[in-house]
Every structure is written in structure tokens, then in C-alpha cells.
Motif scaffolding. Structure first.
Motif, PDB file in Angstrom:
ATOM      1  N   SER A  53      43.156  27.327  28.400  1.00  0.00           N
ATOM      2  CA  SER A  53      42.845  28.440  29.307  1.00  0.00           C
ATOM      3  C   SER A  53      42.055  29.493  28.536  1.00  0.00           C
ATOM      4  CB  SER A  53      44.133  29.047  29.849  1.00  0.00           C
ATOM      5  OG  SER A  53      44.947  29.471  28.774  1.00  0.00           O
ATOM      6  N   TYR A  54      41.432  30.401  29.273  1.00  0.00           N
ATOM      7  CA  TYR A  54      40.607  31.449  28.654  1.00  0.00           C
ATOM      8  C   TYR A  54      41.084  32.824  29.099  1.00  0.00           C
ATOM      9  CZ  TYR A  54      37.693  27.378  27.906  1.00  0.00           C
ATOM     10  OH  TYR A  54      37.254  26.136  27.538  1.00  0.00           O
ATOM     11  N   ARG A  55      41.185  33.725  28.133  1.00  0.00           N
ATOM     12  CA  ARG A  55      41.574  35.103  28.424  1.00  0.00           C
ATOM     13  C   ARG A  55      40.333  35.976  28.329  1.00  0.00           C
ATOM     14  NH1 ARG A  55      46.573  37.344  27.858  1.00  0.00           N
ATOM     15  NH2 ARG A  55      47.239  35.614  26.544  1.00  0.00           N
ATOM     16  N   PHE A  56      40.009  36.669  29.412  1.00  0.00           N
ATOM     17  CA  PHE A  56      38.834  37.553  29.434  1.00  0.00           C
ATOM     18  C   PHE A  56      39.296  39.005  29.299  1.00  0.00           C
ATOM     19  CE2 PHE A  56      36.454  34.346  32.363  1.00  0.00           C
ATOM     20  CZ  PHE A  56      36.334  33.471  31.293  1.00  0.00           C
ATOM     21  N   VAL A  57      38.773  39.670  28.295  1.00  0.00           N
ATOM     22  CA  VAL A  57      39.145  41.055  28.009  1.00  0.00           C
ATOM     23  C   VAL A  57      37.939  41.949  28.259  1.00  0.00           C
ATOM     24  CG1 VAL A  57      39.985  42.623  26.223  1.00  0.00           C
ATOM     25  CG2 VAL A  57      40.787  40.253  26.279  1.00  0.00           C
ATOM     26  N   GLY A  58      38.139  43.074  28.914  1.00  0.00           N
ATOM     27  CA  GLY A  58      37.042  43.997  29.207  1.00  0.00           C
ATOM     28  C   GLY A  58      37.527  45.200  29.997  1.00  0.00           C
ATOM     29  N   HIS A  59      38.420  44.953  30.944  1.00  0.00           N
ATOM     30  CA  HIS A  59      38.972  46.068  31.727  1.00  0.00           C
ATOM     31  C   HIS A  59      39.853  46.950  30.844  1.00  0.00           C
ATOM     32  CE1 HIS A  59      37.493  45.227  35.725  1.00  0.00           C
ATOM     33  NE2 HIS A  59      37.871  43.960  35.638  1.00  0.00           N
ATOM     34  N   LYS A  60      39.845  48.247  31.148  1.00  0.00           N
ATOM     35  CA  LYS A  60      40.599  49.224  30.354  1.00  0.00           C
ATOM     36  C   LYS A  60      41.978  49.525  30.951  1.00  0.00           C
ATOM     37  CE  LYS A  60      36.925  50.213  27.699  1.00  0.00           C
ATOM     38  NZ  LYS A  60      36.013  49.172  28.183  1.00  0.00           N
ATOM     39  N   ASP A  61      42.284  48.898  32.091  1.00  0.00           N
ATOM     40  CA  ASP A  61      43.570  49.118  32.755  1.00  0.00           C
ATOM     41  C   ASP A  61      43.874  47.875  33.589  1.00  0.00           C
ATOM     42  OD1 ASP A  61      45.897  50.296  33.718  1.00  0.00           O
ATOM     43  OD2 ASP A  61      44.940  52.223  34.171  1.00  0.00           O
ATOM     44  N   GLY A  62      45.013  47.885  34.269  1.00  0.00           N
ATOM     45  CA  GLY A  62      45.474  46.711  35.001  1.00  0.00           C
ATOM     46  C   GLY A  62      44.443  46.133  35.956  1.00  0.00           C
ATOM     47  N   VAL A  63      44.393  44.799  36.023  1.00  0.00           N
ATOM     48  CA  VAL A  63      43.514  44.087  36.964  1.00  0.00           C
ATOM     49  C   VAL A  63      44.339  43.798  38.215  1.00  0.00           C
ATOM     50  CG1 VAL A  63      42.132  42.011  37.344  1.00  0.00           C
ATOM     51  CG2 VAL A  63      42.190  43.073  35.075  1.00  0.00           C
ATOM     52  N   LEU A  64      43.824  44.203  39.380  1.00  0.00           N
ATOM     53  CA  LEU A  64      44.592  44.097  40.627  1.00  0.00           C
ATOM     54  C   LEU A  64      44.091  43.012  41.568  1.00  0.00           C
ATOM     55  CD1 LEU A  64      45.208  47.880  41.389  1.00  0.00           C
ATOM     56  CD2 LEU A  64      46.653  46.277  40.141  1.00  0.00           C
ATOM     57  N   CYS A  65      42.874  42.496  41.315  1.00  0.00           N
ATOM     58  CA  CYS A  65      42.338  41.473  42.218  1.00  0.00           C
ATOM     59  C   CYS A  65      41.305  40.621  41.492  1.00  0.00           C
ATOM     60  CB  CYS A  65      41.703  42.133  43.447  1.00  0.00           C
ATOM     61  SG  CYS A  65      41.194  40.940  44.711  1.00  0.00           S
ATOM     62  N   ARG A  80      42.364  49.018  37.949  1.00  0.00           N
ATOM     63  CA  ARG A  80      42.773  50.422  37.980  1.00  0.00           C
ATOM     64  C   ARG A  80      41.799  51.310  37.209  1.00  0.00           C
ATOM     65  NH1 ARG A  80      49.235  49.686  36.645  1.00  0.00           N
ATOM     66  NH2 ARG A  80      49.956  49.542  38.790  1.00  0.00           N
ATOM     67  N   ASP A  81      40.954  50.701  36.359  1.00  0.00           N
ATOM     68  CA  ASP A  81      39.993  51.505  35.590  1.00  0.00           C
ATOM     69  C   ASP A  81      38.788  51.924  36.439  1.00  0.00           C
ATOM     70  OD1 ASP A  81      38.294  49.297  35.738  1.00  0.00           O
ATOM     71  OD2 ASP A  81      38.488  48.745  33.628  1.00  0.00           O
ATOM     72  N   ARG A  82      38.873  51.644  37.772  1.00  0.00           N
ATOM     73  CA  ARG A  82      37.880  52.066  38.776  1.00  0.00           C
ATOM     74  C   ARG A  82      36.604  51.232  38.764  1.00  0.00           C
ATOM     75  NH1 ARG A  82      38.444  58.740  38.382  1.00  0.00           N
ATOM     76  NH2 ARG A  82      40.722  58.746  38.487  1.00  0.00           N
ATOM     77  N   THR A  83      36.617  50.147  37.996  1.00  0.00           N
ATOM     78  CA  THR A  83      35.420  49.303  37.918  1.00  0.00           C
ATOM     79  C   THR A  83      35.669  47.935  38.535  1.00  0.00           C
ATOM     80  OG1 THR A  83      35.912  48.224  35.798  1.00  0.00           O
ATOM     81  CG2 THR A  83      34.821  50.396  35.706  1.00  0.00           C
ATOM     82  N   VAL A  84      34.546  47.266  38.802  1.00  0.00           N
ATOM     83  CA  VAL A  84      34.533  45.845  39.152  1.00  0.00           C
ATOM     84  C   VAL A  84      33.714  45.137  38.082  1.00  0.00           C
ATOM     85  CG1 VAL A  84      33.594  44.155  40.796  1.00  0.00           C
ATOM     86  CG2 VAL A  84      34.842  46.155  41.642  1.00  0.00           C
ATOM     87  N   ARG A  85      34.202  43.989  37.639  1.00  0.00           N
ATOM     88  CA  ARG A  85      33.441  43.166  36.697  1.00  0.00           C
ATOM     89  C   ARG A  85      33.090  41.835  37.344  1.00  0.00           C
ATOM     90  NH1 ARG A  85      33.131  44.145  31.020  1.00  0.00           N
ATOM     91  NH2 ARG A  85      33.940  46.227  30.566  1.00  0.00           N
ATOM     92  N   LEU A  86      31.880  41.358  37.039  1.00  0.00           N
ATOM     93  CA  LEU A  86      31.469  40.015  37.437  1.00  0.00           C
ATOM     94  C   LEU A  86      31.395  39.174  36.168  1.00  0.00           C
ATOM     95  CD1 LEU A  86      28.664  40.603  40.100  1.00  0.00           C
ATOM     96  CD2 LEU A  86      31.036  39.988  40.477  1.00  0.00           C
ATOM     97  N   TRP A  87      32.205  38.118  36.120  1.00  0.00           N
ATOM     98  CA  TRP A  87      32.319  37.268  34.939  1.00  0.00           C
ATOM     99  C   TRP A  87      31.645  35.927  35.163  1.00  0.00           C
ATOM    100  CZ3 TRP A  87      35.393  39.485  31.018  1.00  0.00           C
ATOM    101  CH2 TRP A  87      36.244  40.531  31.418  1.00  0.00           C
ATOM    102  N   LEU A  88      31.122  35.362  34.077  1.00  0.00           N
ATOM    103  CA  LEU A  88      30.771  33.946  34.078  1.00  0.00           C
ATOM    104  C   LEU A  88      32.032  33.224  33.600  1.00  0.00           C
ATOM    105  CD1 LEU A  88      27.257  34.061  32.375  1.00  0.00           C
ATOM    106  CD2 LEU A  88      27.798  34.119  34.798  1.00  0.00           C
ATOM    107  N   PRO A  89      32.674  32.423  34.464  1.00  0.00           N
ATOM    108  CA  PRO A  89      33.966  31.834  34.087  1.00  0.00           C
ATOM    109  C   PRO A  89      33.800  30.662  33.120  1.00  0.00           C
ATOM    110  CG  PRO A  89      33.384  31.195  36.313  1.00  0.00           C
ATOM    111  CD  PRO A  89      32.280  32.097  35.832  1.00  0.00           C
ATOM    112  N   THR A  90      33.215  30.954  31.955  1.00  0.00           N
ATOM    113  CA  THR A  90      32.975  29.949  30.922  1.00  0.00           C
ATOM    114  C   THR A  90      33.720  30.373  29.661  1.00  0.00           C
ATOM    115  OG1 THR A  90      31.001  31.152  30.267  1.00  0.00           O
ATOM    116  CG2 THR A  90      30.690  29.343  31.829  1.00  0.00           C
ATOM    117  N   VAL A  91      33.565  29.588  28.610  1.00  0.00           N
ATOM    118  CA  VAL A  91      34.307  29.851  27.372  1.00  0.00           C
ATOM    119  C   VAL A  91      34.097  31.271  26.874  1.00  0.00           C
ATOM    120  CG1 VAL A  91      34.643  29.090  24.980  1.00  0.00           C
ATOM    121  CG2 VAL A  91      34.099  27.421  26.753  1.00  0.00           C
ATOM    122  N   ARG A  92      32.853  31.747  26.939  1.00  0.00           N
ATOM    123  CA  ARG A  92      32.539  33.049  26.345  1.00  0.00           C
ATOM    124  C   ARG A  92      32.966  34.223  27.225  1.00  0.00           C
ATOM    125  NH1 ARG A  92      26.400  32.524  24.585  1.00  0.00           N
ATOM    126  NH2 ARG A  92      26.730  34.604  23.754  1.00  0.00           N
ATOM    127  N   GLY A  93      33.114  33.973  28.509  1.00  0.00           N
ATOM    128  CA  GLY A  93      33.615  35.014  29.411  1.00  0.00           C
ATOM    129  C   GLY A  93      32.758  36.264  29.438  1.00  0.00           C
TER     130      GLY A  93
END
Length: 348
Positions: A53-65, A80-93
Motif C-alpha cells: 500500500s502507499y501512504r500519501f502525505v501532504g495535508h496539514k490536518d485530518g483528511v475527511l473525504c 480540515r486544512d481547507r484545501t483539496v489535493r488531486l493525487w496521481l495514485p501511483t508509487v510517488r503520490g
């Protein structure tokens, strides 16, 4: 029903989050599952046995969705950090990030055409964005308390939103108007979604109930009082004849929508169950909770009696068949994300 129902069975248990699991979603080909947690991480799990599995780190607070794009090429997360992130769901994340709201972002959802996103926030607004370049398009401002959930209808014309103001609202994306407001819950509305046919919606509330309305007649079709705690999440089976619910009472319930009755009560979590979702084919479903666990269940009963089920306009696995236009859009976004990552690294 022509063949006997088999009980759902617990198939796998994923451990990796370090706080409550808040959200989960399957990719359209069901090969991947994404989860979001209050530990601020997004995890992508390969459904093949023994795959990493892969863990993606970037948000500064809890991920809700978390939500996969229709093709599975992108993964959106709201925090909760008020942002939305768009990830490439690959190894590098790799990911791109944009500030979506002035409060916690509780929900993010891709439209079926892959072109637009809808977000919902504690700033009381629902916002619509382009996926390409994440350009803000417009917002809906009629809620008077936190908005916990917003989802597109299967055809992308409507949006449903659920709020702590105890209402569920239906919005028209083209006219940008509120088409109807359902005000029958006596508690906060935690979650709402469209039936695969697009003709009705279900909502889950802290009043411990689930309600199903027809959005054409605005009539209450079904009302379930089967939980002894707040209902936090729900998911329709792609065939449309079953609904699964997740509750603070630590159970999952499977409802038969044709008969209007409770079919199964499932125990597996130690503590509140915060999220549940069927896979796009309906063969599996997964649940997550405050016990930091993600449980994957085999549906088993889903092969039984589809003859009298209202069929959705597309087949259950239709999201995997993506138009060239969507593919092109997602190629552009991939390029933007990689460029964005390079710029971030240079700043550091």
C-alpha cells in the motif's frame, strides 16, 4: 427472488492509519481502494493479495473525504486544512493542491464526465470547480450551517448536499438554483447520495435515521429507524436494490430497498463506523471507523434477483469507459501536477 441470499463475508482487514478512518472509495476497475484519515494521510491500497500500500502525505490536518475520478487516473482528497489535493495514485503520490474554502472541506466529488468537482465546507458553501487547472466556477450559498457532503447525480445535472442545518438540498448545475429543500430530519444530516437511477436520494442523519426521497415528486419513499446511534455514511449498490449504512452504534446495516426492510446487521468494528462504500461493480464493499481499521467485505448476496430493479442509464462498471475528452483532460492534469511538484521542490 430466484436464488437464495448468501450472507456478506469479511474478506480482508487493512491496517495502516494512525487515527480514525473518515472516508474511502474504490477505483472504477476495483483494483485500488483509497482511504482518508484524521491522521492527515491518504492511503491507496492494492486489492491484490500481498501487494503493498502507499501512504500519501501532504495535508496539514485530518483528511475527511477521498474520491477517485471516473477513470481512476486521479484521486481527490478534502481536508480540515481547507484545501483539496488531486493525487496521481501511483508509487510517488504526486499531487497538486488548491485552497478550496475558508473552512474545513468535508467533501469532494468528481462529476461522471470527469470535468468538474464539487466541494462542501464548514464555511456553509458548496462550490463547483473545473478539474483542469482547478478553476472556481460558482458556489451555492443557501445552507445556514456546515455542509458535510455534496454529490453529483449520475447524469451530472444535479447536486445533492447535506448540512448541519438539518436540510438536504438539490441544486441544478446549469441554472445554479436550489431546486428543492428536504427538511424532515430532526438532526444534522451527515451524508446524502443519489440512487444509481438518479430518480431518488438517500440521506443519513444524527437523528439515527435514513430517509429516501423521490426527487421528482419530493415525496418521502422510505424511512429507516434501524440504528441506535447517528448514521454517518451510506452507499447504494450499483444495481440499486440495496443500501448499506454505517453508524456510530458500531454496526453496518444492509437494507433491501425493494422490500423496504433490514436484511443484515454486520459487526466488525470496535467503535463508531464512519464510512462505507460499495465497489463500482458491487461485488465488494468496505467500511472504516474510529478503530483505525478498514474492513473489506464480499457482498455475496448481490447475484440474486435483479429482474425488477430499476436499471441505471449505464452499466455498473460504466465509469471505467472514459471518453477521449476526459482522458485528455486527465493527461493535462498529470502534467500540471508533475510541474507543480517540481516547483514545490525548487522552493524547498
Amino acid at each position: 427472488m430466484s436464488c437464495a441470499l448468501e450472507d456478506p463475508s469479511l474478506e480482508r482487514n487493512f491496517k495502516g492509519h494512525r487515527d480514525s478512518v473518515s472516508s474511502l472509495d474504490f477505483s472504477s476497475n476495483t483494483k485500488l481502494m483509497a482511504t482518508g484519515s484524521l491522521d492527515s494521510c491518504v492511503m491507496v491500497w492494492n486489492m491484490k493479495p500481498h501487494a503493498r500500500s502507499y501512504r500519501f502525505v501532504g495535508h496539514k490536518d485530518g483528511v475527511l473525504c477521498v474520491h477517485f475520478s471516473p477513470s481512476g487516473q486521479l484521486l481527490a482528497s478534502a481536508s480540515r486544512d481547507r484545501t483539496v489535493r488531486l493525487w496521481l495514485p501511483t508509487v510517488r503520490g504526486e499531487s497538486s493542491v488548491f485552497k478550496a474554502h475558508t473552512g474545513t472541506v468535508r467533501s469532494v466529488n468528481f462529476c461522471g464526465d470527469g470535468q468538474t468537482l464539487v466541494t462542501a465546507s464548514d464555511d456553509k458553501t458548496v462550490k463547483v470547480w473545473t478539474v483542469h487547472r482547478q478553476k472556481f466556477l460558482f458556489s451555492f450559498n443557501r445552507h445556514i450551517n456546515w455542509v458535510r457532503c455534496a454529490k453529483f447525480s449520475p447524469d451530472g445535472r444535479l447536486i445533492v448536499s447535506a448540512s448541519d442545518d438539518r436540510t438536504v438540498k438539490i441544486w441544478d448545475k446549469n441554472s445554479r438554483e436550489c431546486v428543492h429543500s428536504f427538511c424532515e430530519h430532526s438532526g444534522y444530516v451527515n451524508y446524502a447520495d443519489f440512487h444509481p437511477s438518479g430518480t431518488c436520494i438517500a440521506a443519513a442523519s444524527t437523528d439515527n435515521t435514513v430517509k429516501v426521497w423521490d426527487i421528482r415528486t419530493h415525496k418521502l419513499l422510505q424511512h429507516y429507524q434501524v440504528h441506535s446511534g447517528a448514521v454517518n455514511s451510506l452507499s447504494f449498490h450499483p444495481a440499486g436494490n440495496h443500501l448499506i449504512t454505517a453508524s456510530t452504534d458500531s454496526t453496518l446495516k444492509i437494507l433491501d430497498l425493494l422490500e423496504g426492510r433490514l436484511l443484515y446487521t454486520l459487526h466488525g468494528h470496535q467503535g463508531p463506523v464512519s464510512c462505507v462504500s460499495f465497489s463500482r461493480t458491487g461485488d465488494h464493499f468496505a467500511s472504516g471507523g474510529s478503530d483505525e481499521q478498514v474492513l473489506v467485505w464480499k457482498t455475496n448476496f448481490s447475484a440474486a434477483g435483479y429482474a425488477d430493479v430499476p436499471k441505471r442509464p449505464q452499466t455498473a462498471d460504466a465509469p471505467a469507459q472514459v471518453t477521449p475528452q476526459v482522458r485528455l483532460c486527465e493527461v493535462h492534469i498529470k502534467e500540471e501536477i508533475i510541474h507543480h511538484q517540481k516547483a514545490e521542490r525548487e522552493e524547498v
